[in-house]
Motif scaffolding. Structure first.
Motif, PDB file in Angstrom:
ATOM      1  N   GLN A  30     -36.270 -23.240 -55.576  1.00 38.98           N
ATOM      2  CA  GLN A  30     -35.023 -24.009 -55.562  1.00 38.98           C
ATOM      3  C   GLN A  30     -33.862 -23.179 -55.031  1.00 38.98           C
ATOM      4  N   ARG A  31     -33.949 -21.857 -55.231  1.00 34.87           N
ATOM      5  CA  ARG A  31     -32.875 -20.954 -54.807  1.00 34.87           C
ATOM      6  C   ARG A  31     -33.184 -20.271 -53.476  1.00 34.87           C
ATOM      7  N   SER A  32     -34.276 -20.682 -52.840  1.00 34.96           N
ATOM      8  CA  SER A  32     -34.690 -20.116 -51.545  1.00 34.96           C
ATOM      9  C   SER A  32     -34.827 -18.601 -51.609  1.00 34.96           C
ATOM     10  N   ILE A  33     -35.355 -18.107 -52.727  1.00 32.17           N
ATOM     11  CA  ILE A  33     -35.582 -16.668 -52.893  1.00 32.17           C
ATOM     12  C   ILE A  33     -37.038 -16.360 -52.548  1.00 32.17           C
ATOM     13  N   ASP A  34     -37.225 -15.503 -51.576  1.00 32.17           N
ATOM     14  CA  ASP A  34     -38.561 -15.103 -51.130  1.00 32.17           C
ATOM     15  C   ASP A  34     -39.316 -14.445 -52.286  1.00 32.17           C
ATOM     16  N   HIS A  35     -40.574 -14.868 -52.492  1.00 36.20           N
ATOM     17  CA  HIS A  35     -41.358 -14.282 -53.570  1.00 36.20           C
ATOM     18  C   HIS A  35     -42.842 -14.499 -53.322  1.00 36.20           C
ATOM     19  N   LEU A  36     -43.657 -13.741 -54.067  1.00 37.38           N
ATOM     20  CA  LEU A  36     -45.106 -13.862 -54.009  1.00 37.38           C
ATOM     21  C   LEU A  36     -45.641 -13.829 -55.436  1.00 37.38           C
ATOM     22  N   VAL A  37     -46.526 -14.773 -55.760  1.00 39.11           N
ATOM     23  CA  VAL A  37     -47.211 -14.798 -57.051  1.00 39.11           C
ATOM     24  C   VAL A  37     -48.594 -14.181 -56.856  1.00 39.11           C
ATOM     25  N   ILE A  38     -48.902 -13.138 -57.619  1.00 40.75           N
ATOM     26  CA  ILE A  38     -50.202 -12.476 -57.523  1.00 40.75           C
ATOM     27  C   ILE A  38     -51.005 -12.794 -58.776  1.00 40.75           C
ATOM     28  N   GLU A  39     -52.188 -13.361 -58.581  1.00 42.91           N
ATOM     29  CA  GLU A  39     -53.038 -13.788 -59.702  1.00 42.91           C
ATOM     30  C   GLU A  39     -54.414 -13.120 -59.582  1.00 42.91           C
ATOM     31  N   LYS A  40     -54.842 -12.488 -60.662  1.00 42.50           N
ATOM     32  CA  LYS A  40     -56.110 -11.760 -60.682  1.00 42.50           C
ATOM     33  C   LYS A  40     -57.301 -12.677 -60.457  1.00 42.50           C
ATOM     34  N   HIS A  41     -57.275 -13.863 -61.035  1.00 47.62           N
ATOM     35  CA  HIS A  41     -58.382 -14.807 -60.915  1.00 47.62           C
ATOM     36  C   HIS A  41     -57.933 -16.004 -60.072  1.00 47.62           C
ATOM     37  N   SER A  42     -57.701 -17.123 -60.745  1.00 46.81           N
ATOM     38  CA  SER A  42     -57.134 -18.303 -60.106  1.00 46.81           C
ATOM     39  C   SER A  42     -56.080 -18.848 -61.065  1.00 46.81           C
ATOM     40  N   PRO A  43     -55.123 -19.614 -60.581  1.00 44.12           N
ATOM     41  CA  PRO A  43     -54.071 -20.115 -61.459  1.00 44.12           C
ATOM     42  C   PRO A  43     -54.643 -20.864 -62.670  1.00 44.12           C
ATOM     43  N   MET A  44     -54.054 -20.609 -63.831  1.00 45.11           N
ATOM     44  CA  MET A  44     -54.444 -21.246 -65.098  1.00 45.11           C
ATOM     45  C   MET A  44     -55.867 -20.869 -65.518  1.00 45.11           C
ATOM     46  N   HIS A  45     -56.337 -19.715 -65.071  1.00 41.84           N
ATOM     47  CA  HIS A  45     -57.716 -19.292 -65.338  1.00 41.84           C
ATOM     48  C   HIS A  45     -58.035 -19.295 -66.835  1.00 41.84           C
ATOM     49  N   ALA A  46     -57.116 -18.806 -67.646  1.00 44.20           N
ATOM     50  CA  ALA A  46     -57.399 -18.671 -69.080  1.00 44.20           C
ATOM     51  C   ALA A  46     -57.684 -20.012 -69.738  1.00 44.20           C
ATOM     52  N   TRP A  47     -57.030 -21.077 -69.268  1.00 41.17           N
ATOM     53  CA  TRP A  47     -57.237 -22.389 -69.876  1.00 41.17           C
ATOM     54  C   TRP A  47     -58.642 -22.903 -69.605  1.00 41.17           C
ATOM     55  N   ARG A  48     -59.245 -22.478 -68.535  1.00 42.38           N
ATOM     56  CA  ARG A  48     -60.614 -22.898 -68.232  1.00 42.38           C
ATOM     57  C   ARG A  48     -61.646 -22.004 -68.902  1.00 42.38           C
ATOM     58  N   SER A  49     -61.341 -20.723 -68.995  1.00 44.81           N
ATOM     59  CA  SER A  49     -62.362 -19.754 -69.396  1.00 44.81           C
ATOM     60  C   SER A  49     -62.284 -19.317 -70.846  1.00 44.81           C
ATOM     61  N   GLN A  50     -61.159 -19.539 -71.527  1.00 40.90           N
ATOM     62  CA  GLN A  50     -60.977 -18.981 -72.862  1.00 40.90           C
ATOM     63  C   GLN A  50     -60.752 -20.051 -73.929  1.00 40.90           C
ATOM     64  N   ARG A  51     -61.186 -21.259 -73.703  1.00 41.90           N
ATOM     65  CA  ARG A  51     -61.014 -22.324 -74.694  1.00 41.90           C
ATOM     66  C   ARG A  51     -62.361 -22.988 -74.951  1.00 41.90           C
ATOM     67  N   TRP A  52     -62.618 -23.311 -76.205  1.00 44.40           N
ATOM     68  CA  TRP A  52     -63.891 -23.949 -76.539  1.00 44.40           C
ATOM     69  C   TRP A  52     -63.863 -25.423 -76.152  1.00 44.40           C
ATOM     70  N   ASP A  53     -65.027 -26.051 -76.167  1.00 43.80           N
ATOM     71  CA  ASP A  53     -65.173 -27.401 -75.626  1.00 43.80           C
ATOM     72  C   ASP A  53     -64.303 -28.421 -76.349  1.00 43.80           C
ATOM     73  N   ALA A  54     -64.179 -28.312 -77.670  1.00 48.27           N
ATOM     74  CA  ALA A  54     -63.433 -29.298 -78.457  1.00 48.27           C
ATOM     75  C   ALA A  54     -61.966 -28.919 -78.632  1.00 48.27           C
ATOM     76  N   PHE A  55     -61.499 -27.945 -77.863  1.00 47.64           N
ATOM     77  CA  PHE A  55     -60.117 -27.481 -77.995  1.00 47.64           C
ATOM     78  C   PHE A  55     -59.131 -28.604 -77.688  1.00 47.64           C
ATOM     79  N   SER A  56     -58.057 -28.644 -78.460  1.00 38.89           N
ATOM     80  CA  SER A  56     -56.945 -29.551 -78.167  1.00 38.89           C
ATOM     81  C   SER A  56     -55.645 -28.829 -78.497  1.00 38.89           C
ATOM     82  N   LEU A  57     -54.554 -29.327 -77.961  1.00 38.31           N
ATOM     83  CA  LEU A  57     -53.255 -28.746 -78.283  1.00 38.31           C
ATOM     84  C   LEU A  57     -52.979 -28.894 -79.770  1.00 38.31           C
TER      85      LEU A  57
END
Length: 430
Positions: A30-57
Motif C-alpha cells: 500500500q505504501r509502495s515500499i520495495d520488499h521481499l518475503v523469504i519463506e523456508k517452506h511455503s506460505p502458511m506451511h505450519a497450518w498444513r504440517s503441524q495440526r492434527w486432522d480434527a483441529f479447529s480454531l
C-alpha cells in the motif's frame, strides 16, 4: 523469484511467509515500499504440517481479521476446521500476492556496515535496509531428555506430528502436557475410545460459553483484547503464560479434565522422571486441577462484574463445581503394566533465533523490543505472542501490529531517503 550470485538489494526483507509476514507485505505494498518475503517452506506451511486432522480454531471465526481479508463466511460465531482455515489462508495469500522467495532458509542475518543488513539464505544472499523477523516463536519442539531412555518399541511424537487416533498404535497413549494442544489431543483420543493417561501441568482453562455468549465475546466487549502488554498486570511476564485450554470442536465447548477422568481417562500430576520402565510424577494433580478451575471461575466472575456494572440483561451465571476429585496422588506408573505403547509430548516449543547475529536478545534467547521495534535500528519482530496485545500472535491482532510496523518502516525509509538526498546535494555543491 530467485537470488542471483550478485546480492540483490531490497528496502525491506521479511523473514517468514505466514500470516504475519504476508500481513506486513499487504501494508508495505500500500505504501509502495520495495520488499521481499523469504519463506523456508511455503506460505502458511505450519497450518498444513503441524495440526492434527480434527483441529479447529479455539477463537470464533469473527476474530479472523487479517488485513483486507476478514472472515466472510456464514458462521461468524463458529470455529473453522483445519481445511476451512487453510482455505481462508490460501485466499489471503492470493489476495496479498506478496513478492515471495519460497523454499529458501535464512541462515544468517548480520549488520551491513553502519546501515542495513546482509541476509544469507540457502538460495544465496540479499541485502536490505530493514529486516522484519516474522517467523514466529515456535521453532524447536520441546522433548525432555528422559525421552531418550524410553523403550524403542514405544512410539514417540511431538504434538506437531500427531494426526489422528487411527494413526496411533494399539494400546494406551500417554499424553504429556495439558495446555491447548495437550488437552485437545487428549480429548481427540478419548472421544475415539482410546485409553489415555494424561500427565497434567499448571495450564489454566476457561469457559467456552457463559451467561449467553462466548467468553471471547464478553472479553472483547470488556476491552481485554485491546490491552497492551505494558498495561497487563503481569507486564511482559504474560508472554510466558500457558494458553487457556478450551475447544472450538463441534461448535465449541469447555474442556473439563475432571469429566474425562470420570469417564475413564487416567490423570496424573507433572511428569518428572523415569526409572527403568517406571514413570515418576509430582503429587500435584489436585493442585493442577484446582488451579485450572480457579482461573475458570475468576474469568467468569470478571464477566459477572462487567454485566452488573453495565446493567446488561443476561442469563444468570453459576460457579463451576468439580464433577470429580482424585482419590489420592499417584506418584508412579509402570509403562508395561499400563499398556502404554505411545507417548505424545505436548509441552510446547522454544524459539530459535540463532541465525540472527544481532545483539537484541535476553539471556533466554528472547528478543527485546517495544511493540516489535528493537534497539537495533531497522530490525523488527512481528507475530510473537503478546508482541503488543493478546491478539498479536493470532488472526485477530496481527493486522494492527503489521500496520504499526509498516508505519515505522515508512518513517525510517523516508528519513533515509531524505538523508541520501542531502548528501547528494552536498556532493553536487562541493
Amino acid at each position: 523469484m530467485s537470488v542471483h550470485a550478485q546480492p540483490t538489494h531490497h528496502s525491506v526483507v521479511i523473514v517468514g511467509g505466514g500470516q504475519a509476514g504476508l500481513s506486513l507485505s499487504y501494508y508495505l505494498q500500500q505504501r509502495s515500499i520495495d520488499h521481499l518475503v523469504i519463506e523456508k517452506h511455503s506460505p502458511m506451511h505450519a497450518w498444513r504440517s503441524q495440526r492434527w486432522d480434527a483441529f479447529s480454531l479455539v477463537t470464533p471465526n469473527w476474530q479472523c481479521a487479517l488485513p483486507g481479508w476478514p472472515y466472510a463466511g456464514s458462521d461468524p460465531h463458529g470455529f473453522m476446521k483445519k481445511s476451512e482455515i487453510i482455505d481462508y489462508l490460501d485466499g489471503f495469500r492470493q489476495h496479498v500476492n506478496a513478492p515471495l522467495l519460497q523454499g529458501a532458509a535464512v541462515q544468517r542475518v548480520t549488520p551491513r556496515g553502519s546501515n542495513g543488513f546482509n541476509v544469507i539464505t540457502s538460495a544465496g544472499e540479499v541485502t536490505a535496509d530493514q529486516v522484519v523477523v516474522a517467523s514466529g516463536g515456535y521453532h524447536q519442539p520441546i522433548i525432555p531428555r528422559m525421552a531418550e531412555r524410553l523403550s524403542k518399541d514405544i512410539l514417540q511424537l511431538h504434538s506437531e506430528q500427531y494426526r489422528s487416533p487411527a494413526a496411533m498404535p494399539e494400546g494406551t497413549v500417554l499424553v504429556v502436557g495439558c495446555g491447548q494442544s495437550g488437552a485437545q489431543i487428549a480429548e481427540d483420543l478419548h472421544l475415539a475410545g482410546r485409553k489415555v493417561v494424561l500427565a497434567t501441568g499448571n495450564a489454566p482453562r476457561c469457559a467456552r460459553f457463559y451467561r449467553g455468549k462466548d467468553v471471547v465475546d464478553w472479553l472483547a466487549d470488556m476491552g481485554y483484547y485491546d490491552m497492551p502488554v505494558h498495561e497487563h498486570p503481569l507486564r511482559e511476564g504474560v508472554r510466558d503464560n500457558t494458553n487457556h485450554y478450551v475447544t472450538g470442536r463441534d461448535g465449541g465447548r469447555d474442556i473439563d479434565l475432571r469429566k474425562f477422568a470420570a469417564e475413564g481417562m487416567a490423570l496424573y500430576g507433572l511428569l518428572t522422571g523415569l526409572e527403568g520402565e517406571t514413570l515418576q510424577f509430582d503429587a500435584n494433580l489436585q493442585e493442577n486441577l484446582d488451579h485450572a478451575d480457579g482461573v475458570y471461575n475468576r474469568i467468569n466472575e470478571s464477566i459477572d462484574k462487567y454485566i452488573a456494572k453495565a446493567g446488561i440483561d443476561a442469563p444468570p451465571g453459576e460457579r463451576y463445581e468439580p464433577v470429580w476429585q482424585p482419590q489420592g496422588e499417584r506418584r508412579t506408573l509402570n509403562l508395561r503394566e499400563a499398556g502404554i505403547t505411545s507417548v505424545i509430548w505436548c509441552i510446547g516449543f522454544q524459539p530459535d533465533f540463532g541465525w540472527l547475529d544481532l545483539p537484541v536478545f535476553n539471556g533466554r534467547g528472547q528478543p527485546g523490543h517495544v511493540r516489535g521495534v528493537t534497539a537495533q535500528a531497522g530490525l523488527y519482530f512481528l507475530g510473537l505472542p503478546w508482541l503488543h496485545t493478546w491478539g498479536s500472535g493470532r488472526f485477530s491482532g496481527i493486522a494492527r501490529d503489521a500496520l504499526y510496523l509498516a508505519e515505522q518502516i515508512e518513517a525510517r525509509t523516508g528519513a533515509s531517503e531524505a538523508t541520501a538526498d542531502m548528501e547528494q546535494a552536498e556532493v553536487l555543491l562541493s
